[in-house]
Write a protein that holds these residues in place. Structure first.
Motif, PDB file in Angstrom:
ATOM      1  N   GLY A  71       0.853  -1.181   0.000  1.00  0.00           N
ATOM      2  CA  GLY A  71       0.000   0.000   0.000  1.00  0.00           C
ATOM      3  C   GLY A  71       0.889   1.230   0.000  1.00  0.00           C
ATOM      4  N   ALA A  72       0.412   2.300   0.612  1.00  0.00           N
ATOM      5  CA  ALA A  72       1.177   3.542   0.577  1.00  0.00           C
ATOM      6  C   ALA A  72       2.474   3.446   1.367  1.00  0.00           C
ATOM      7  N   GLY A  73       2.462   2.680   2.466  1.00  0.00           N
ATOM      8  CA  GLY A  73       3.681   2.633   3.260  1.00  0.00           C
ATOM      9  C   GLY A  73       3.618   1.590   4.344  1.00  0.00           C
ATOM     10  N   SER A  89      -2.537   2.013   4.173  1.00  0.00           N
ATOM     11  CA  SER A  89      -3.182   2.130   2.862  1.00  0.00           C
ATOM     12  C   SER A  89      -3.921   3.451   2.769  1.00  0.00           C
ATOM     13  N   ASP A  90      -3.934   4.036   1.580  1.00  0.00           N
ATOM     14  CA  ASP A  90      -4.896   5.109   1.320  1.00  0.00           C
ATOM     15  C   ASP A  90      -6.242   4.428   1.146  1.00  0.00           C
ATOM     16  N   ALA A  91      -7.215   5.330   1.038  1.00  0.00           N
ATOM     17  CA  ALA A  91      -8.015   5.543   2.155  1.00  0.00           C
ATOM     18  C   ALA A  91      -9.231   6.393   1.942  1.00  0.00           C
ATOM     19  N   MET A 145      -5.208   3.315   7.920  1.00  0.00           N
ATOM     20  CA  MET A 145      -5.788   3.955   6.727  1.00  0.00           C
ATOM     21  C   MET A 145      -5.537   5.448   6.774  1.00  0.00           C
ATOM     22  N   LEU A 146      -5.070   5.964   5.642  1.00  0.00           N
ATOM     23  CA  LEU A 146      -4.725   7.387   5.558  1.00  0.00           C
ATOM     24  C   LEU A 146      -5.976   8.136   5.103  1.00  0.00           C
ATOM     25  N   ALA A 147      -6.984   8.113   5.965  1.00  0.00           N
ATOM     26  CA  ALA A 147      -8.299   8.646   5.603  1.00  0.00           C
ATOM     27  C   ALA A 147      -8.544   9.977   6.316  1.00  0.00           C
ATOM     28  N   VAL A 192      -6.401  11.773  10.373  1.00  0.00           N
ATOM     29  CA  VAL A 192      -7.088  12.887   9.730  1.00  0.00           C
ATOM     30  C   VAL A 192      -5.984  13.654   9.006  1.00  0.00           C
ATOM     31  N   LYS A 193      -6.313  14.263   7.873  1.00  0.00           N
ATOM     32  CA  LYS A 193      -5.284  14.900   7.071  1.00  0.00           C
ATOM     33  C   LYS A 193      -5.908  16.022   6.262  1.00  0.00           C
ATOM     34  N   HIS A 194      -5.203  16.906   5.662  1.00  0.00           N
ATOM     35  CA  HIS A 194      -3.784  17.172   5.698  1.00  0.00           C
ATOM     36  C   HIS A 194      -3.645  18.440   6.511  1.00  0.00           C
ATOM     37  N   GLY A 203       1.443  24.041  -6.407  1.00  0.00           N
ATOM     38  CA  GLY A 203       2.488  24.517  -5.501  1.00  0.00           C
ATOM     39  C   GLY A 203       2.383  23.937  -4.102  1.00  0.00           C
ATOM     40  N   ARG A 204       1.713  22.770  -3.976  1.00  0.00           N
ATOM     41  CA  ARG A 204       1.427  22.290  -2.610  1.00  0.00           C
ATOM     42  C   ARG A 204       2.679  21.986  -1.812  1.00  0.00           C
ATOM     43  N   THR A 205       3.772  21.646  -2.479  1.00  0.00           N
ATOM     44  CA  THR A 205       4.959  21.247  -1.724  1.00  0.00           C
ATOM     45  C   THR A 205       5.804  22.419  -1.253  1.00  0.00           C
ATOM     46  N   SER A 239       0.798  18.310   6.522  1.00  0.00           N
ATOM     47  CA  SER A 239       0.631  18.474   5.073  1.00  0.00           C
ATOM     48  C   SER A 239       1.944  18.876   4.389  1.00  0.00           C
ATOM     49  N   TYR A 240       1.847  19.131   3.104  1.00  0.00           N
ATOM     50  CA  TYR A 240       3.038  19.503   2.325  1.00  0.00           C
ATOM     51  C   TYR A 240       3.434  20.969   2.492  1.00  0.00           C
ATOM     52  N   ASN A 241       2.421  21.811   2.632  1.00  0.00           N
ATOM     53  CA  ASN A 241       2.632  23.265   2.510  1.00  0.00           C
ATOM     54  C   ASN A 241       3.208  23.878   3.782  1.00  0.00           C
ATOM     55  N   SER A 271       3.959  12.282   8.870  1.00  0.00           N
ATOM     56  CA  SER A 271       4.097  13.246   7.775  1.00  0.00           C
ATOM     57  C   SER A 271       3.363  12.748   6.547  1.00  0.00           C
ATOM     58  N   ASP A 272       3.041  13.687   5.649  1.00  0.00           N
ATOM     59  CA  ASP A 272       2.593  13.271   4.321  1.00  0.00           C
ATOM     60  C   ASP A 272       3.824  12.775   3.559  1.00  0.00           C
ATOM     61  N   TRP A 273       3.576  12.090   2.487  1.00  0.00           N
ATOM     62  CA  TRP A 273       4.657  11.424   1.757  1.00  0.00           C
ATOM     63  C   TRP A 273       5.499  12.470   0.988  1.00  0.00           C
ATOM     64  N   GLY A 397      -5.381   9.968  -8.287  1.00  0.00           N
ATOM     65  CA  GLY A 397      -4.372  10.205  -7.262  1.00  0.00           C
ATOM     66  C   GLY A 397      -4.322   9.079  -6.263  1.00  0.00           C
ATOM     67  N   SER A 398      -3.740   9.370  -5.113  1.00  0.00           N
ATOM     68  CA  SER A 398      -3.462   8.299  -4.156  1.00  0.00           C
ATOM     69  C   SER A 398      -4.720   7.635  -3.613  1.00  0.00           C
ATOM     70  N   SER A 399      -5.871   8.292  -3.725  1.00  0.00           N
ATOM     71  CA  SER A 399      -7.106   7.716  -3.154  1.00  0.00           C
ATOM     72  C   SER A 399      -7.779   6.721  -4.086  1.00  0.00           C
TER      73      SER A 399
HETATM   74  C1  BGC Z   1      -1.060  12.330  -0.327  1.00  0.00           C
HETATM   75  C2  BGC Z   1      -1.660  11.714   0.927  1.00  0.00           C
HETATM   76  C3  BGC Z   1      -1.515  10.213   0.852  1.00  0.00           C
HETATM   77  C4  BGC Z   1      -0.048   9.869   0.672  1.00  0.00           C
HETATM   78  C5  BGC Z   1       0.228   8.395   0.634  1.00  0.00           C
HETATM   79  C6  BGC Z   1       0.327  11.820  -0.638  1.00  0.00           C
HETATM   80  O1  BGC Z   1       0.710  12.191  -1.919  1.00  0.00           O
HETATM   81  O2  BGC Z   1      -1.049  13.735  -0.193  1.00  0.00           O
HETATM   82  O3  BGC Z   1      -2.996  12.078   1.063  1.00  0.00           O
HETATM   83  O4  BGC Z   1      -2.053   9.648   2.003  1.00  0.00           O
HETATM   84  O5  BGC Z   1       0.397  10.430  -0.537  1.00  0.00           O
HETATM   85  O6  BGC Z   1      -0.205   7.835  -0.547  1.00  0.00           O
END
Ligand code: BGC
Length: 733
Positions: A71-73, A89-91, A145-147, A192-194, A203-205, A239-241, A271-273, A397-399
């Motif tokens: 999954g994501a990590g 896992s995303d989520a 779960m990254l929900a 909970v995120k982000h 420019g989120r990063t 979050s990234y920002n 952290s976010d990825w 995207g990741s979801s």
């Molecule tokens: C997203 C997160 C997600 C993470 C893992 C990032 O790019 O911003 O929402 O949980 O990736 O996939």
């Protein structure tokens, strides 16, 4: 005397371990005490392994341990102490499997988007959906779960709005909290995120969001605070920002002062990825996720060891974070629920729930002359566009979830390296309409040739145009128009056939230049695994629409606080694609939100602007009347009656509309009520005083004086105003 924890043995895929091992009598039950005991037995290496995670998606099968689902990590556990790894896992909408590539053919129930979930205004069904998501995650071998996408929708063009609930702190906080509660009921940790103010993708990063503390406290922070109180998520994902100049994952104000000191949050921060820029453990980050996304071996590995050697970070700092992580694992029961992938899932009830969520979340925006529901006598129904012969779209995207039944259509995105595919859920509206109208001829035209579509429309009793827009992580929209030829298509079709219905399948509001010609519009969002069935049942009247908008639909971009997308001046289109990029040399962006804490409808109300459709708006095939509002202190009661001839759901919305002479618009309570024809019911709400207050001098101030409340059909259609006097000012933390 130290009490040793029993060894739980291996967490490998052994069916014997599906049954949680019995706890020894002498083991402390309290998660804090257990975590303390475990911490005291850990080696330094074990501690460091808990504060960093790996990027499972990029690992080869040889690198990824056997018992970890891809999954994501993942974060290693400490096997000898019975601390399980975290398989993440995303989520947002179900167990993710981006583009179907992560785990080929591994299907999961694809829930409707979070905007669709919020449109139900039904926290119970959102919690139920959370339970389903959590149960499927468990069955697939995930325990995290990254929900919980709580960010308020401030930027109507935002690429990830479909992964967020709403523009309102109460609605987002309640819905997000209930999703988390559902997931965590399955011994699965939820985030909970982000955190915080990641309201756009462009420019989120590197973007720096500038906002006063009071504005944050009364808006996005309040949404997270409510969600955390209700859902008690195991983790908060920063979050990234940046916020006020400082990356959120190293922002002591957000992570230590607000989250821990003020709110008493006892979970951990991950952290976010790719959002970590330093060894920020002292600043409040407990766990670096997917470390290779930050730099090859991350920050919480070599650089953290370096900082410990230099003394800029101490082992006490590490212990504090390890303690938070381990106590969370214990408190959520993860140690008693070993990871086991590949368990069977009975998808049928999950799909039924996904359909019910979609049915409750579809919004009837307009229904002039009661064009809907479509008469059972219609003999020729023409469906145009939106790949409605194949399925319903999903965001990118990741979801992204690979749905049950597999994606019915998987379109390449030219030039895209991240999102891989535009997926369609295998629930074709055309098939579902044929089921709903067995006597009618249901025809399909793909809408690519406007002249052909209009000619076919002339011959039909009813025309249904499916208009779609793909939203994805990392990619905002530059305007609010439907892409491609769709506005022209709708205009041409509606010109020749006045019985035209538009079904919007978008992740965002759109402007509707053709609206005066189109008598009926449904907002169906991304409607998930059974979306086509839900849409067809609303169109036929088998389901009475009951969704209400969780975000404002602007009439035009110049009404919005930021008429132009921040950062749109530094983006560079990637030739031959629909995508864009920002060259490294231009990666500087400050974002301000002129609306401050008055997000969405509050902005329109304070500015005296009339949006196209207001927050809270949504029609029904029946009619309702409400009244009898009484507010005593912070409790309210009222009557709602179904005055029509069909069962339907009313959504009572209580707004604060004035405070000591100041005109305001704030949702302070809501209640969805299912009512039979002629039925009336008394509703009760209690009002969270923070929604009446202002953030002043580090505290909530609820000023004494005169407050005005009204029930609303939406934020801009209010009933009688009730006056309440609060004799004294009250301060609270
Ligand atoms: C997203 C997160 C997600 C993470 C893992 C990032 O790019 O911003 O929402 O949980 O990736 O996939």
């Amino acid at each position: 005397m130290r009490i040793p924890l029993p060894l739980l043995g291996t967490f490998a895929l052994s069916t014997a371990l599906l049954v949680a091992p019995a706890q020894s009598q002498s083991q402390p039950q309290n998660p804090d005490a257990r975590a303390q005991v475990a911490l005291e037995q850990m080696t330094q290496d074990e501690k460091l392994s808990l504060v960093q995670g790996f990027l499972a998606a990029r690992m080869s099968p040889e690198e990824l341990p056997d018992n970890i689902a891809k999954g994501a990590g993942y974060v290693q556990g400490v096997e000898r102490l019975g601390i399980p790894p975290l398989a993440q896992s995303d989520a947002s909408l179900g167990v993710a499997n981006m583009g179907g590539f992560m785990r080929p053919n591994d299907e999961a129930t694809a829930m409707p988007s979070l905007l669709a979930m919020a449109s139900t205004w039904n926290p119970d069904i959102v919690e139920e959906a959370g339970r389903v998501m959590g149960a499927e995650a468990r069955a697939k071998g995930f325990n995290a779960m990254l929900a919980g996408g709580i960010n308020l929708v401030r930027e109507p063009r935002g690429g990830r709005n479909f992964e967020y609930f709403s523009e309102d702190p109460l609605l987002s906080g309640v819905m997000g909290g209930r999703q988390v509660r559902g997931i965590q009921s399955q011994e699965v940790l939820s985030t909970v995120k982000h955190f915080l103010l990641n309201a756009q993708e462009t420019g989120r990063t590197f973007a720096d969001v500038q906002m006063s503390e009071a504005d944050m406290r009364e808006s996005d922070l309040l949404a997270f605070q409510i969600a955390i109180e209700i859902g008690k998520p195991g983790s908060v994902m920063c979050s990234y920002n940046r916020v006020n100049g400082i990356y959120t994952c190293e922002n002591e104000f957000l992570l230590n002062e607000v989250l821990r000191d003020d709110w008493g949050y006892d979970g951990f921060v991950m952290s976010d990825w790719g959002s970590v820029h330093s060894v920020s453990i002292r600043q409040g980050l407990d766990q670096e996720s997917g470390r290779a996304a930050d730099r090859s071996d991350g920050y919480f590995s070599g650089p953290l060891r370096g900082a410990l050697a230099e003394g800029t970070v101490t082992w006490d700092d590490v212990d504090r974070s390890v303690f938070r992580i381990v106590r969370t694992i214990y408190s959520l029961g993860l140690a008693e629920s070993p990871l086991a992938a590949g368990q069977p899932i009975d998808f049928a009830p999950h799909l039924q729930l996904a359909q019910r969520v979609a049915e409750q979340g579809i919004i009837l925006l307009r229904n002039e002359g009661n064009v809907l529901p479509i008469a059972a006598s219609a003999s020729r129904i023409l469906v145009i566009g939106g790949h409605a012969d194949m399925g319903v779209p999903q965001g990118g995207g990741s979801s992204q979830v690979w749905p049950v039944g597999g994606a019915s259509l998987s379109l390449e995105i030219p030039g895209d390296k991240i999102y891989h595919r535009r997926l369609y859920m295998p629930s074709a509206p055309v098939d579902a309409l044929r089921e709903q109208f067995p006597m009618a001829e249901v025809l399909f035209d793909d809408g690519t040739d406007i002249t052909r579509a209009a000619a076919a429309a002339r011959e039909a009793d009813v025309v249904i145009v499916f208009a779609e827009e793909f939203s994805a992580e990392n990619h905002d929209q530059l305007d609010l128009r439907l892409p491609g030829n769709q506005d022209a298509l709708i205009d041409a079709v509606a010109t020749v056939n006045p019985q035209t219905v538009v079904v919007l399948e978008t992740g965002n509001p759109v402007v509707m230049p053709w609206l005066s010609k189109v008598p009926a519009v449904l907002q169906a969002w991304y409607s998930g695994n059974r979306g086509g069935n839900a849409i067809a049942r609303v169109l036929s009247g088998a389901v009475n629409p009951s969704g209400r908008l969780p975000i404002t639909f602007p009439a035009a971009e110049d009404q919005m606080p930021n008429p132009v997308l921040p950062g749109s001046d530094i983006i560079k289109p990637i030739v031959g694609t629909d995508l864009y990029d920002i060259p490294a040399s231009d990666q500087k962006l400050t974002i301000t939100y002129p609306e401050g804490s008055d997000v969405g409808y509050r902005w329109y109300s304070t500015q005296g602007k009339q949006p196209l459709y207001s927050f809270g708006h949504g029609l029904s095939y029946t009619t309702f009347a409400s009244g009898g509002l009484e507010v005593a202190g912070t409790t309210a009661s009222f009557e709602v009656a179904n005055t029509g001839d069909q069962t339907g759901a009313a959504v009572a919305q209580l707004y604060l509309v004035g405070r000591n002479g100041e005109s305001l618009r704030r949702l302070v309570g809501f209640q969805r009520m299912d009512l039979a024809p002629g039925e009336s019911r008394t509703g009760h709400m209690s009002i969270d005083p923070r929604l009446l207050a202002e953030w002043v001098d580090d505290r909530w101030l609820m000023a004494g004086g005169i407050y005005h409340f009204a029930l609303g059909e939406s934020a801009d259609r209010l009933g009688d105003v009730v006056e309440v006097r609060f004799p004294d000012s009250q301060w609270s933390d």
